[in-house]
Design an enzyme around this catalytic site. Structure first.
Site, PDB file in Angstrom:
ATOM      1  N   CYS A 111       1.084  -1.743  -0.036  1.00 28.49           N
ATOM      2  CA  CYS A 111      -0.377  -0.201   0.321  1.00 28.49           C
ATOM      3  C   CYS A 111       0.972   1.417   0.171  1.00 28.49           C
ATOM      4  O   CYS A 111       0.997   1.983  -1.077  1.00 28.49           O
ATOM      5  CB  CYS A 111      -1.082  -0.062   0.931  1.00 28.49           C
ATOM      6  SG  CYS A 111      -2.215   0.919   0.586  1.00 28.49           S
ATOM      7  N   HIS A 216      -3.534  -4.951   0.723  1.00 31.22           N
ATOM      8  CA  HIS A 216      -2.619  -5.372   1.766  1.00 31.22           C
ATOM      9  C   HIS A 216      -3.394  -7.009   1.928  1.00 31.22           C
ATOM     10  O   HIS A 216      -3.807  -7.399   2.645  1.00 31.22           O
ATOM     11  CB  HIS A 216      -3.915  -4.401   2.770  1.00 31.22           C
ATOM     12  CG  HIS A 216      -3.612  -2.840   3.192  1.00 31.22           C
ATOM     13  ND1 HIS A 216      -2.637  -3.395   4.422  1.00 31.22           N
ATOM     14  CD2 HIS A 216      -4.188  -2.200   2.753  1.00 31.22           C
ATOM     15  CE1 HIS A 216      -2.710  -1.886   4.134  1.00 31.22           C
ATOM     16  NE2 HIS A 216      -3.242  -1.274   2.922  1.00 31.22           N
ATOM     17  N   GLU A 218      -1.490  -8.703   3.643  1.00 34.05           N
ATOM     18  CA  GLU A 218      -1.343  -9.280   6.065  1.00 34.05           C
ATOM     19  C   GLU A 218      -2.895  -9.209   5.909  1.00 34.05           C
ATOM     20  O   GLU A 218      -3.044  -9.495   7.308  1.00 34.05           O
ATOM     21  CB  GLU A 218      -1.095  -8.132   6.461  1.00 34.05           C
ATOM     22  CG  GLU A 218      -1.342  -6.716   6.799  1.00 34.05           C
ATOM     23  CD  GLU A 218      -1.263  -6.385   5.697  1.00 34.05           C
ATOM     24  OE1 GLU A 218      -1.343  -6.440   4.482  1.00 34.05           O
ATOM     25  OE2 GLU A 218      -2.000  -4.929   6.197  1.00 34.05           O
TER      26      GLU A 218
END
Ligand code: MN
Length: 242
Positions: A111, A216, A218
């Site tokens: 990001c 993202h 994660e």
């Protein structure tokens, strides 16, 4: 001697290492077999020079967050672009990213991190998707939706490293960004785009592992196991470099 895990430096905003958003990165790195090393701005700026700091890590994860100051790519803040600058992060992250590139250290930018990577290497950003004639809502997904839920598909270049690591040329990704890459830094190639043309990943094909993604991963790993492979690949590349 017990073999230790590759140390992955994770850049975050001041205080970010103790927030749930910060922990998502650390958990993904730990699950992939890496040892998270927090790099808050003050910690980075305390080092005498970037090389000293890089000696403490084997790989670098540039995490998400607020915007880079447009002056780093030769622009002034545009009115109505909704730019929120994190100056301490800029001061900390741009020099260590350049040093990490010079040392051929594995880097994963997420990001804000893909934007940091691109700007550190000489590229530029669109200050807001609105300036591209796109609705912010296209890439800023509804906060009421779970963070792991995809917001849009991305088309990935088949021969890219990111396609290899993700195991395919089409995936659905989440989206929490109001800016996007404009001019891609010299040496880098675009490896994924959203249907509206927004750049969603870049890599340097000449380096073993230097990848940026605009989504993202994660926040997706628990529900989309394919996204774990990005962290596994970072840790593996860091391990090889030791
Ligand atoms: Mn997006």
């Amino acid at each position: 001697m017990t073999p230790s895990r590759p140390r992955i430096g994770i850049t975050v905003t001041t205080g970010g290492s103790t927030t749930p958003k910060g922990r998502w990165y650390a958990d993904a790195v730990s699950a992939a077999g890496g040892e998270p090393v927090w790099l808050e701005p003050a910690e980075v700026l305390r080092a005498q020079d970037p090389a000293e700091l890089l000696a403490r890590i084997d790989g670098l994860l540039l995490s998400g967050g607020d915007d880079l100051d447009p002056r780093h790519y030769g622009e002034r803040v545009l009115p109505d672009a909704g730019v929120r600058i994190d100056a301490p992060r800029d001061a900390a992250e741009l020099p260590i990213t350049r040093a990490a590139l010079a040392e051929e250290m594995p880097i994963l930018g997420i990001c804000r991190g893909i934007q940091t990577l691109n700007v550190a290497a000489g590229g530029s950003l669109h200050q807001d998707l609105m300036l591209l004639g796109l609705a912010r809502e296209t890439h800023v997904q509804d906060a009421r939706k779970p963070a792991w839920e995809p917001a849009h598909p991305v088309a990935i270049e088949r021969d890219s490293q990111v396609a290899f690591h993700l195991g395919g040329a089409a995936v659905e990704v989440n989206s929490f960004h109001h800016q996007a890459l404009k001019d891609v830094a010299p040496g880098f190639v675009v490896t994924a785009r959203a249907p509206d043309g927004v750049i969603e990943s870049i890599e340097d094909p000449a380096r073993p592992f230097v990848i940026g993604v605009q989504w993202h991963p994660e926040r997706m790993v628990d529900h989309h196991p394919g996204q774990r492979k990005l962290f596994a690949a970072l840790v593996e590349a860091a391990q090889k470099r030791r």
